[in-house]
Enzyme design. Structure first.
Site, PDB file in Angstrom:
ATOM      1  N   ARG A  99       0.917  -1.192   0.027  1.00 46.60           N
ATOM      2  CA  ARG A  99      -0.035   0.127   0.006  1.00 46.60           C
ATOM      3  C   ARG A  99       0.963   1.331  -0.068  1.00 46.60           C
ATOM      4  NH1 ARG A  99      -1.631   2.950   4.938  1.00 46.60           N
ATOM      5  NH2 ARG A  99      -3.515   4.324   4.342  1.00 46.60           N
TER       6      ARG A  99
ATOM      7  N   ARG B 224      -8.557  21.111   7.219  1.00 46.01           N
ATOM      8  CA  ARG B 224      -7.332  21.355   7.977  1.00 46.01           C
ATOM      9  C   ARG B 224      -7.649  22.824   8.566  1.00 46.01           C
ATOM     10  NH1 ARG B 224      -3.402  17.807   8.285  1.00 46.01           N
ATOM     11  NH2 ARG B 224      -3.475  15.881   7.097  1.00 46.01           N
TER      12      ARG B 224
ATOM     13  N   LYS C  73     -12.907   3.349   1.271  1.00 48.54           N
ATOM     14  CA  LYS C  73     -12.591   3.256   2.703  1.00 48.54           C
ATOM     15  C   LYS C  73     -13.711   3.970   3.570  1.00 48.54           C
ATOM     16  CE  LYS C  73      -8.317   4.443   3.862  1.00 48.54           C
ATOM     17  NZ  LYS C  73      -7.203   5.341   3.702  1.00 48.54           N
TER      18      LYS C  73
ATOM     19  N   THR D  87      -6.166  -0.321  10.745  1.00 46.52           N
ATOM     20  CA  THR D  87      -5.776   0.457  11.432  1.00 46.52           C
ATOM     21  C   THR D  87      -5.700   0.075  12.960  1.00 46.52           C
ATOM     22  OG1 THR D  87      -7.422   1.995  10.465  1.00 46.52           O
ATOM     23  CG2 THR D  87      -6.523   2.922  12.502  1.00 46.52           C
TER      24      THR D  87
END
Length: 540
Positions: free
Chosen positions: A76, A123, A274, A332
């Site tokens: 990945r 952000r 995802k 994760t």
């Protein structure tokens, strides 16, 4: 997908049936679980895949070779970090490592390359006077103004914080929260203005520049594919990646947008969304229907939904993908402590095992292999845990459950696949050999979860690499020229798979092997299943 040596076990040798066969004779779930035995040896072949994130500590060809030897199936590339030049070099190194493996072991590892997009994100701005090291302390109980006014873009303070999401005032309502820096800091919105949100800091902490933000429970209108994502996806098409892990997909339209960017040249690249927020979970069925895979991305999901609900989302997502025959990756913090330590915590080992028991096709390593001190040890550890968990899955009960859940008529390819899995249970086959052009027949066999490995023989390199996502499939790239007549070519390919099984000691003389072939050349014609008995030399 890989063979593991049993000689390292610290357990004494006991006369216990292998692969948890004693438990498999049970009639109830409680009897099955009570009959699981730590002394029962798992099968030699691991069935679930391992996805490894490649980073600074693992991108050298020699290290990548070690990761492949220990069980890596998919490499990945995380495009949240690094330039195109950097990732291009890493992809080249992965292909060099695969070549080195083939030269050393005599078989192509069919290493798949995955591009993980950065995805849409929110952000904060730059702190005023930041030299790259500055941090501000945001104190719990204090009031803060969060603004989209560009005057504050590079002048963020403890009182005024700039965000790059212009529409935040349109989607956020009083009482909703803003999580900053992976949830380290949380702000409860109390007032919404034209270009600002006033909020109360619930959890304080130190804040640096340009930190990520989440809006749990708020439906955003962020684009599914950012400009950076478009550039990265087109770069992936040029590089010939096998699959895209598409971040923050919220609905089927997001998948379609990714597919549009990939275009005609990238039409064969698999898209694996995802699922990372509530919108994605709510629209799960439509996302599964238009995808080639799925990822349970528990990092951001653990911020976007309550932590205590993450395991429910994981189990439901895996079950829905199992039912649809769509491969699913669990990701994760699976072995997070191994970034710095050579052994996992017991909870991490259970987490990996439970993901496999739930039905995940692949498990994923992130920082463990990208920046950790023990990348190869992490892969080997994950492979061992996965293999033990696979032996504890009640495959025959799963087969019965999915047949009851479907209750429909099937075409000849699906019928042949189902018959082959059932036959593999009844005759205790050591392997199912599938001769495939597109990989579709092998995908279907994987859905019905045979106990034994599926040796999928194909002449097409990308088809072989993309099969790494599916539980139980060991892709085998067959490179010799076609033999004449066609029946001789079939026998040669079957023999190729059987020889691989013999070499790796999971197929022995006298064993039964199921073979699935077509009645003519090409894709879509798999309709023949036969059982062969392996001889010392050749096949029956």
């Amino acid at each position: 997908m890989s063979v593991i040596n049993d000689d390292e076990s610290i357990l004494e040798t006991m006369d216990i049936p292998g692969a948890q066969r004693k438990a498999a004779a049970s009639t109830t779930s409680i009897d099955y679980t009570s009959n699981l035995d730590i002394y029962s040896k798992a099968c030699r072949m691991r069935l679930s895949g391992i996805v490894c994130t490649i980073g600074p500590v693992s991108r050298a060809p020699e290290t990548l070779l070690e990761l492949i030897e220990n069980g890596m199936n998919v490499a990945r590339m995380n495009f949240s970090h690094g330039s195109h030049e950097y990732h291009g070099g890493t992809i080249a190194n992965c292909r060099e490592a695969a070549r080195m493996y083939k030269e050393k072991h005599g078989v192509d590892p069919c290493l798949a390359i995955a591009l993980d997009t950065k995805g849409p994100e929110i952000r904060t701005g730059l702190l005023e006077g930041d030299d790259g090291r500055k941090e501000l302390e945001l104190k719990a109980g204090a009031t803060i103004k969060i603004t989209t006014n560009d005057e504050y873009k590079e002048k963020c303070t403890a009182d005024v914080l700039w965000l790059d999401y212009k529409n935040i005032t349109k989607v956020l309502t009083p009482g909703k929260r803003i999580y900053i820096d992976d949830g380290l800091i949380s702000v409860l919105a109390t007032e919404i203005g034209e270009d600002f949100v006033v909020g109360k800091i619930e959890n304080g902490g130190n804040l640096g520049s340009r930190k990520g933000c989440n809006l749990p429970g708020t439906d955003t209108d962020l684009p599914a594919v950012s400009e950076k994502d478009k550039s990265d996806l087109l770069f992936g098409v040029e590089q010939g990646v096998d699959m895209v892990f598409a971040s923050f997909i919220r609905d089927a339209d997001g998948v379609r947008q990714v597919r549009e960017v990939l275009g005609e040249k990238g039409k064969n690249i698999q898209i694996v969304p995802k699922i990372e927020n509530q919108q994605g979970v709510k629209n799960l069925d439509e996302i599964i229907a238009c995808s080639e895979g799925l990822m349970v991305a528990r990092g951001d999901m653990g911020i976007e939904i309550p932590t205590e609900k993450v395991f429910i989302a994981q189990k439901a997502m895996i079950a829905k993908c199992n039912r649809a025959g769509v491969p699913i990756i669990c990701a994760t913090q699976m072995l997070e402590s191994m970034v710095k330590k050579p052994r996992p915590t017991r909870a991490e080992a259970s987490d990996v095992a439970n993901a496999v028991l739930d039905g995940a096709d692949c498990v994923m390593l992130s920082g463990e292999t990208a920046k950790g001190d023990y990348p190869a040890v992490c892969v080997r550890t994950m492979a061992k845990i996965s293999r033990e968990a696979e032996a504890c899955v009640w495959n025959e009960r799963f087969f019965e459950d999915i047949m009851r859940a479907e209750g429909k008529e099937y075409d000849h390819t699906v019928t042949t696949a189902i018959s082959s899995v059932l036959a593999s249970y009844k005759c205790r086959a050591s392997a199912i050999v599938v001769l495939t052009t597109s990989g579709k027949t092998a995908h279907i066999v994987s859905k019905y979860r045979p106990l034994c490995p599926i040796l999928a023989v194909t002449r097409f390199p990308q088809v072989a690499r993309q099969m790494q996502l599916f539980r139980g499939i060991t892709p085998m790239l067959y490179e010799p020229e076609r033999a004449e007549p066609w029946t001789a070519d079939i026998d040669n390919r079957v023999q190729f798979a059987v020889d691989f099984g013999k070499k790796n000691k999971f197929i022995n003389p006298g064993d039964n092997v199921i073979v699935i072939t077509g009645w003519k050349q090409g894709t879509g014609s798999s309709n023949t299943m036969r059982i062969i008995q392996v001889k010392y030399h050749g096949i029956a």
